[in-house]
Design a protein around this motif. Structure first.
Motif, PDB file in Angstrom:
ATOM      1  N   GLU A  89       0.827  -1.212   0.000  1.00 14.10           N
ATOM      2  CA  GLU A  89       0.000   0.000   0.000  1.00 14.10           C
ATOM      3  C   GLU A  89       0.860   1.261   0.000  1.00 14.10           C
ATOM      4  OE1 GLU A  89      -3.680   0.290   2.373  1.00 14.10           O
ATOM      5  OE2 GLU A  89      -3.136  -1.722   3.094  1.00 14.10           O
ATOM      6  N   TYR A  90       1.874   1.288   0.852  1.00 14.30           N
ATOM      7  CA  TYR A  90       2.755   2.464   0.901  1.00 14.30           C
ATOM      8  C   TYR A  90       3.505   2.635  -0.427  1.00 14.30           C
ATOM      9  CZ  TYR A  90       2.012   3.764   5.749  1.00 14.30           C
ATOM     10  OH  TYR A  90       1.449   4.209   6.925  1.00 14.30           O
ATOM     11  N   ALA A  91       4.000   1.544  -0.967  1.00 13.97           N
ATOM     12  CA  ALA A  91       4.720   1.613  -2.245  1.00 13.97           C
ATOM     13  C   ALA A  91       3.802   2.132  -3.348  1.00 13.97           C
ATOM     14  CB  ALA A  91       5.279   0.240  -2.612  1.00 13.97           C
ATOM     15  N   ASN A  92       2.602   1.607  -3.399  1.00 13.64           N
ATOM     16  CA  ASN A  92       1.644   1.994  -4.431  1.00 13.64           C
ATOM     17  C   ASN A  92       1.248   3.460  -4.306  1.00 13.64           C
ATOM     18  OD1 ASN A  92      -0.257   1.300  -6.619  1.00 13.64           O
ATOM     19  ND2 ASN A  92      -1.802   1.685  -5.065  1.00 13.64           N
ATOM     20  N   GLU A  93       0.900   3.880  -3.093  1.00 13.27           N
ATOM     21  CA  GLU A  93       0.461   5.265  -2.878  1.00 13.27           C
ATOM     22  C   GLU A  93       1.614   6.247  -3.102  1.00 13.27           C
ATOM     23  OE1 GLU A  93      -2.037   8.557  -1.911  1.00 13.27           O
ATOM     24  OE2 GLU A  93      -2.379   6.567  -2.754  1.00 13.27           O
TER      25      GLU A  93
END
Length: 129
Positions: A89-93
């Motif tokens: 999630e952090y990587a994507n956002e």
């Protein structure tokens, strides 16, 4: 040809530098860009994480990614457990935030200066998003 005017630049961390630093925060190897892209591609659910889009609405063509990197750092520190899904999630956002700012600023600059073509170079331009 070979006559250039700088109309925008980074005020602090460049996009590639921010990718590398965020990768380190997420425990990923260097270089960070490809690793973040791989991790972001694995996401299977809608993310609840929302990160800022730095300088997205400023009237100039400058960039700033240190605050975005710091937002990831503080967000990760607040997590009770850093699961693989949270890392995704952090990587994507993070990736979406950087790309959104870069694309909007580039298109705004091109429109403001009557540019017909845009040429990309550097590691971040190879990002899959």
């Amino acid at each position: 040809w070979l006559s250039y005017k700088v109309i925008g630049q980074t005020k602090d961390d460049a996009a590639g530098e921010a990718f590398d630093k965020v990768a380190r925060i997420l425990g990923l190897p260097y270089p960070g860009g490809p690793e973040i892209a791989k991790l972001a591609a694995q996401i299977t659910k809608t993310s609840t994480i929302k990160l800022p889009r730095p300088m997205l609405h400023s009237k100039d063509f400058n960039f700033s990614f240190s605050g975005l990197k710091t937002a990831v750092l503080y967000g990760v520190k607040k997590e009770k457990e850093m699961t693989e899904e949270k890392k995704q999630e952090y990587a994507n956002e993070f990736q979406k935030a950087v790309v959104e700012v870069l694309v909007k600023k580039t298109i705004s600059a091109a429109l403001a200066h009557g540019v017909q073509s845009i040429i990309l170079g550097g590691g971040v331009s190879a990002n899959t998003l």
